[in-house]
Write a protein that holds these residues in place. Structure first.
Motif, PDB file in Angstrom:
ATOM      1  N   PRO A  58       0.820  -1.214   0.024  1.00  0.00           N
ATOM      2  CA  PRO A  58       0.098  -0.092   0.029  1.00  0.00           C
ATOM      3  C   PRO A  58       0.748   1.273   0.049  1.00  0.00           C
ATOM      4  O   PRO A  58       0.251   2.109  -0.833  1.00  0.00           O
ATOM      5  CB  PRO A  58      -0.680  -0.193   1.348  1.00  0.00           C
ATOM      6  CG  PRO A  58      -0.717  -1.604   1.618  1.00  0.00           C
ATOM      7  CD  PRO A  58       0.335  -2.294   0.916  1.00  0.00           C
ATOM      8  N   ALA A  59       1.713   1.312   0.563  1.00  0.00           N
ATOM      9  CA  ALA A  59       2.941   2.526   0.736  1.00  0.00           C
ATOM     10  C   ALA A  59       3.448   2.782  -0.727  1.00  0.00           C
ATOM     11  O   ALA A  59       3.218   3.838  -1.197  1.00  0.00           O
ATOM     12  CB  ALA A  59       3.973   2.378   1.669  1.00  0.00           C
ATOM     13  N   GLU A  61       1.954   1.587  -3.448  1.00  0.00           N
ATOM     14  CA  GLU A  61       0.898   2.025  -4.564  1.00  0.00           C
ATOM     15  C   GLU A  61       0.556   3.496  -4.124  1.00  0.00           C
ATOM     16  O   GLU A  61       0.224   4.147  -5.220  1.00  0.00           O
ATOM     17  CB  GLU A  61      -0.303   1.267  -4.079  1.00  0.00           C
ATOM     18  CG  GLU A  61       0.105  -0.221  -4.943  1.00  0.00           C
ATOM     19  CD  GLU A  61      -0.892  -1.339  -4.194  1.00  0.00           C
ATOM     20  OE1 GLU A  61      -0.910  -2.489  -4.535  1.00  0.00           O
ATOM     21  OE2 GLU A  61      -1.822  -1.083  -3.326  1.00  0.00           O
ATOM     22  N   GLN A  62       0.524   3.882  -2.831  1.00  0.00           N
ATOM     23  CA  GLN A  62       0.116   5.302  -2.624  1.00  0.00           C
ATOM     24  C   GLN A  62       1.192   6.153  -3.342  1.00  0.00           C
ATOM     25  O   GLN A  62       0.616   7.284  -3.757  1.00  0.00           O
ATOM     26  CB  GLN A  62       0.196   5.380  -1.082  1.00  0.00           C
ATOM     27  CG  GLN A  62      -0.073   7.136  -0.737  1.00  0.00           C
ATOM     28  CD  GLN A  62      -1.731   7.004  -0.828  1.00  0.00           C
ATOM     29  OE1 GLN A  62      -2.523   6.215  -0.896  1.00  0.00           O
ATOM     30  NE2 GLN A  62      -1.863   8.517  -1.092  1.00  0.00           N
ATOM     31  N   LYS A  63       2.435   5.897  -3.054  1.00  0.00           N
ATOM     32  CA  LYS A  63       3.424   6.901  -3.586  1.00  0.00           C
ATOM     33  C   LYS A  63       3.653   6.865  -5.107  1.00  0.00           C
ATOM     34  O   LYS A  63       3.949   7.962  -5.676  1.00  0.00           O
ATOM     35  CB  LYS A  63       4.912   6.240  -2.936  1.00  0.00           C
ATOM     36  CG  LYS A  63       5.841   7.503  -3.120  1.00  0.00           C
ATOM     37  CD  LYS A  63       5.559   8.614  -2.182  1.00  0.00           C
ATOM     38  CE  LYS A  63       6.910   9.607  -2.127  1.00  0.00           C
ATOM     39  NZ  LYS A  63       6.628  10.311  -1.007  1.00  0.00           N
ATOM     40  N   THR A  64       3.501   5.690  -5.756  1.00  0.00           N
ATOM     41  CA  THR A  64       3.654   5.681  -7.322  1.00  0.00           C
ATOM     42  C   THR A  64       2.356   5.687  -8.016  1.00  0.00           C
ATOM     43  O   THR A  64       2.254   6.073  -9.397  1.00  0.00           O
ATOM     44  CB  THR A  64       4.227   4.308  -7.553  1.00  0.00           C
ATOM     45  OG1 THR A  64       3.331   3.167  -7.368  1.00  0.00           O
ATOM     46  CG2 THR A  64       5.551   4.112  -6.954  1.00  0.00           C
ATOM     47  N   GLY A  65       1.101   5.496  -7.397  1.00  0.00           N
ATOM     48  CA  GLY A  65       0.005   5.341  -8.181  1.00  0.00           C
ATOM     49  C   GLY A  65      -0.130   4.016  -8.993  1.00  0.00           C
ATOM     50  O   GLY A  65      -1.214   3.730  -9.483  1.00  0.00           O
ATOM     51  N   ARG A  67      -1.235   0.657  -8.862  1.00  0.00           N
ATOM     52  CA  ARG A  67      -2.153  -0.394  -8.352  1.00  0.00           C
ATOM     53  C   ARG A  67      -2.123  -1.776  -8.927  1.00  0.00           C
ATOM     54  O   ARG A  67      -2.607  -2.621  -8.465  1.00  0.00           O
ATOM     55  CB  ARG A  67      -3.401   0.260  -7.916  1.00  0.00           C
ATOM     56  CG  ARG A  67      -3.332   1.082  -6.683  1.00  0.00           C
ATOM     57  CD  ARG A  67      -4.558   1.911  -6.442  1.00  0.00           C
ATOM     58  NE  ARG A  67      -4.366   2.769  -5.224  1.00  0.00           N
ATOM     59  CZ  ARG A  67      -3.527   3.745  -5.310  1.00  0.00           C
ATOM     60  NH1 ARG A  67      -2.791   4.127  -6.011  1.00  0.00           N
ATOM     61  NH2 ARG A  67      -3.528   4.431  -4.066  1.00  0.00           N
ATOM     62  N   THR A  71       2.744  -4.980  -7.679  1.00  0.00           N
ATOM     63  CA  THR A  71       2.072  -5.355  -6.347  1.00  0.00           C
ATOM     64  C   THR A  71       0.896  -6.181  -6.734  1.00  0.00           C
ATOM     65  O   THR A  71       0.933  -7.288  -5.856  1.00  0.00           O
ATOM     66  CB  THR A  71       1.839  -4.169  -5.564  1.00  0.00           C
ATOM     67  OG1 THR A  71       0.918  -3.610  -6.335  1.00  0.00           O
ATOM     68  CG2 THR A  71       3.111  -3.426  -5.012  1.00  0.00           C
ATOM     69  N   CYS A 126      10.865  -0.034  -4.441  1.00  0.00           N
ATOM     70  CA  CYS A 126      10.414   0.399  -3.264  1.00  0.00           C
ATOM     71  C   CYS A 126      11.300   1.429  -2.616  1.00  0.00           C
ATOM     72  O   CYS A 126      11.086   2.458  -1.896  1.00  0.00           O
ATOM     73  CB  CYS A 126      10.025  -0.468  -2.366  1.00  0.00           C
ATOM     74  SG  CYS A 126       8.447  -1.567  -2.723  1.00  0.00           S
ATOM     75  N   GLU A 133      10.495   7.303   3.628  1.00  0.00           N
ATOM     76  CA  GLU A 133       9.809   6.521   4.470  1.00  0.00           C
ATOM     77  C   GLU A 133      10.281   5.361   4.977  1.00  0.00           C
ATOM     78  O   GLU A 133       9.751   4.649   6.090  1.00  0.00           O
ATOM     79  CB  GLU A 133       8.291   5.987   3.876  1.00  0.00           C
ATOM     80  CG  GLU A 133       7.267   7.311   3.467  1.00  0.00           C
ATOM     81  CD  GLU A 133       7.546   7.919   2.162  1.00  0.00           C
ATOM     82  OE1 GLU A 133       8.846   7.467   1.424  1.00  0.00           O
ATOM     83  OE2 GLU A 133       6.872   8.652   1.761  1.00  0.00           O
TER      84      GLU A 133
END
Length: 150
Positions: A58-59, A61-65, A67, A71, A126, A133
């Motif tokens: 999720p981290a 996906e949130q950062k890169t968009g 989805r 992943t 990542c 992060e």
């Protein structure tokens, strides 16, 4: 500072080592030791998957968009490996060395391929995208995977 790649790769090796213990116990006909080692292996792998699925992916996906990219492939492979672990556990419970060997071989090949994709593609991505992060993410991952980093 530990990178995500180093930390997660080290955990792959830890899980691999426990999996090897199962094989040695089965080869020696020590079903109790094999079952105990497999339980440790399965618990470690499932914790690893859960940490990836609840924190790392999720981290990322949130950062890169992204989805539906790497992943999503990893999640799909986690499902397949969970099924293989269930089949291997059933073969162990039945003390069926041949059935266990077949399930374990398939699982081993899948794990090797999966781990290579994570270690050489996803984890470096990542580290690149989650560099700021890492100091908070790695301790969170460690908390979700008891035994990791030892």
């Amino acid at each position: 500072m530990t990178t995500i790649r180093d930390f997660m790769t080290d955990d792959h090796r830890r899980c691999d080592d426990v999996f090897a213990e199962v094989e040695q116990a089965v080869a020696g006909g020590d079903w109790a030791a094999a079952a105990a080692a497999f339980a440790r292996f399965q618990e470690s792998v499932l914790q690893h998957f859960a940490a990836e699925e609840s924190l790392l992916f999720p981290a990322f996906e949130q950062k890169t968009g992204m989805r539906m990219g790497p992943t999503q492939v990893m999640r799909s492979e986690h499902v397949q490996m969970r099924e293989l672990m269930q089949s291997a556990a059933a073969a162990l419970a039945a003390q069926d060395a041949d059935a266990y060997a077949g399930e374990a071989e398939t699982l081993l090949i899948m794990m090797q391929q999966h781990n290579m994709k994570e270690e050489n593609i996803l984890y470096p991505m990542c580290d690149q995208h989650l560099a700021y992060e890492t100091d908070t993410l790695v301790p969170q991952l460690r908390a979700e995977m008891p035994g990791a980093g030892e």
